[in-house]
Design a protein around this motif. Sequence first.
Motif, PDB file in Angstrom:
ATOM      1  N   LEU A  23      10.383  51.160  53.472  1.00 46.57           N
ATOM      2  CA  LEU A  23       9.916  51.353  52.107  1.00 46.57           C
ATOM      3  C   LEU A  23       8.893  52.488  52.073  1.00 46.57           C
ATOM      4  CD1 LEU A  23       9.895  50.344  49.137  1.00 46.57           C
ATOM      5  CD2 LEU A  23       8.009  48.820  49.789  1.00 46.57           C
ATOM      6  N   ASN A  69      11.057  49.002  37.495  1.00 47.10           N
ATOM      7  CA  ASN A  69      10.481  49.184  38.828  1.00 47.10           C
ATOM      8  C   ASN A  69      11.524  49.839  39.724  1.00 47.10           C
ATOM      9  OD1 ASN A  69       8.272  47.848  37.856  1.00 47.10           O
ATOM     10  ND2 ASN A  69       8.695  45.911  38.912  1.00 47.10           N
ATOM     11  N   ILE A  70      11.079  50.695  40.627  1.00 46.93           N
ATOM     12  CA  ILE A  70      11.998  51.319  41.575  1.00 46.93           C
ATOM     13  C   ILE A  70      11.407  51.237  42.977  1.00 46.93           C
ATOM     14  CG2 ILE A  70      11.061  53.647  41.235  1.00 46.93           C
ATOM     15  CD1 ILE A  70      13.931  54.693  41.729  1.00 46.93           C
ATOM     16  N   GLN A  71      12.260  50.968  43.928  1.00 47.61           N
ATOM     17  CA  GLN A  71      11.884  50.967  45.341  1.00 47.61           C
ATOM     18  C   GLN A  71      12.726  52.017  46.057  1.00 47.61           C
ATOM     19  OE1 GLN A  71      12.595  46.963  46.686  1.00 47.61           O
ATOM     20  NE2 GLN A  71      11.219  46.054  45.150  1.00 47.61           N
ATOM     21  N   PHE A 130      17.885  53.379  46.984  1.00 45.81           N
ATOM     22  CA  PHE A 130      17.120  53.241  45.744  1.00 45.81           C
ATOM     23  C   PHE A 130      17.513  51.925  45.078  1.00 45.81           C
ATOM     24  CE2 PHE A 130      18.193  57.674  46.516  1.00 45.81           C
ATOM     25  CZ  PHE A 130      16.946  58.313  46.485  1.00 45.81           C
ATOM     26  N   ASP A 166      14.733  47.606  39.461  1.00 48.01           N
ATOM     27  CA  ASP A 166      14.475  46.183  39.277  1.00 48.01           C
ATOM     28  C   ASP A 166      13.495  45.986  38.112  1.00 48.01           C
ATOM     29  OD1 ASP A 166      14.615  43.499  39.712  1.00 48.01           O
ATOM     30  OD2 ASP A 166      13.170  43.475  41.354  1.00 48.01           O
ATOM     31  N   MET A 224       8.247  54.249  48.918  1.00 47.90           N
ATOM     32  CA  MET A 224       7.721  54.442  47.571  1.00 47.90           C
ATOM     33  C   MET A 224       8.089  53.255  46.704  1.00 47.90           C
ATOM     34  SD  MET A 224       8.393  57.627  44.935  1.00 47.90           S
ATOM     35  CE  MET A 224       8.143  58.801  46.261  1.00 47.90           C
ATOM     36  N   GLU A 225       7.136  52.829  45.889  1.00 47.29           N
ATOM     37  CA  GLU A 225       7.383  51.759  44.929  1.00 47.29           C
ATOM     38  C   GLU A 225       6.543  52.046  43.691  1.00 47.29           C
ATOM     39  OE1 GLU A 225       7.755  46.888  44.837  1.00 47.29           O
ATOM     40  OE2 GLU A 225       6.526  47.856  46.376  1.00 47.29           O
ATOM     41  N   ASP A 226       7.223  52.148  42.541  1.00 45.60           N
ATOM     42  CA  ASP A 226       6.511  52.577  41.339  1.00 45.60           C
ATOM     43  C   ASP A 226       7.285  52.135  40.102  1.00 45.60           C
ATOM     44  OD1 ASP A 226       4.606  53.733  39.737  1.00 45.60           O
ATOM     45  OD2 ASP A 226       4.840  55.763  40.536  1.00 45.60           O
ATOM     46  N   TYR A 282      13.691  53.606  49.782  1.00 40.74           N
ATOM     47  CA  TYR A 282      13.684  53.378  51.225  1.00 40.74           C
ATOM     48  C   TYR A 282      14.234  54.619  51.934  1.00 40.74           C
ATOM     49  CZ  TYR A 282      13.086  48.388  50.179  1.00 40.74           C
ATOM     50  OH  TYR A 282      12.618  47.173  49.736  1.00 40.74           O
ATOM     51  N   THR A 332      21.766  48.093  45.285  1.00 43.01           N
ATOM     52  CA  THR A 332      21.254  49.134  46.179  1.00 43.01           C
ATOM     53  C   THR A 332      22.087  50.402  46.024  1.00 43.01           C
ATOM     54  OG1 THR A 332      20.469  47.506  47.783  1.00 43.01           O
ATOM     55  CG2 THR A 332      20.738  49.773  48.560  1.00 43.01           C
TER      56      THR A 332
END
Length: 400
Positions: A258, A249-251, A336, A339, A260-262, A253, A328
Amino acid sequence: MGKMLKFLRSMKLGLILLVIIGVFSVIGSIIPQGRDEAFYLSRYSENMSRLIVSTKAYDIFYSKYFIFGCIALMINLSLCSIVRLNIIIKEIRKIPSNKSMKQIQTEFSNAQEIAKKYGFNKINHEEDGQKRTYYYKKNKVGYFGSWMIHLGVLLIICFYSYGHYTEFTTSVYGVPTTSKPIEGTELNLRINEFDIEYREDGSIEQYISKVDLLTSDNQHIKSEKIYVNNPMRYDGLTFYQTATGWASNIQVYHNDTLIMEDIFYESTVMYENRDDIVIQFNKFYPDLIMTPQGLFSASNEMNNPHVLYTIFYNGQRVDMNVSSIGETIEWNNYKFIFDNPQMYTYLQINEMKGKMGALIGSIIIVIGLVLCFYFKPKEILIHQKKNKIVLYGKNLSIQV
């Protein structure tokens, strides 16, 4: 024109074409085909990846050189088969000649007795004054052995080429509990589980994907376990367990917001168009160790998980480093966070036509081999003048 046709059907040209096609096939087998540029950049050195991309070695089976070689080989085999068939028919019909046969010493003085001893129950004869000639051919079907092998190879190449260049192929990859549409169809694939079986020495024995095949509106069609040598089949489509890799998973900012989350897959890239930012997930190390030779993973256990990443800005690499899971990564106004790493499955879906024609070609080759080894043509030629016997033969053996 005659010289040109002779060259096109020659064995020399056929062997040259086979070597060329073989070299292209080896290259296509070593270099994974049909992946995006980021895959080759992460898998190979910079010079090698540039060479692969610039020469289009990632799509070698659709190159004009490979296609031209296959067409030329089919023409060569077709012309050779047509000419050889006429030669074989003439060979079957003609009377044996002692010029192409071996003279054999015999103690018998009767032609019929000699013929029977060599397994010829029926024999033809001609008379020329006081000279009588006996002759016969046996296992004449054996003359077609090598010709049938040529024909079988031609059919396999023709039907395989037809199937290859008209085939439908796509892929689906994802982590467990995800559902993905199958591009080019009205089907969905839900990945329920992905398991890895290990041997006692810790090496990987098998990858197993447990999936559900669904309609476009998620109506269940079938469920199956897919692993190497056990593909799933449905309506002409074949689902293969092809590869696996790591995902996370990547977030993302921007100014602590936030945006993008994918799920981010190894060897892929993610774009942020507003500032022309690209982040690449190069490789995942579940148990990172650093050595003078480079980065390695000591095991597949999550003992020291790290991600190797690259950040590009306006097409230029501005950062490349390793980051631990949950750490982070900061660059300018961006953050980025990788996780929840887990392995994903990669399934390839194919529909290839021409399989029946290729199967028929294979059967013809087997029949041709049987004819070559077990039905060798036998010829006998006996000249008898008064009590003198002269025997000639080809592939003869005395019948006990």
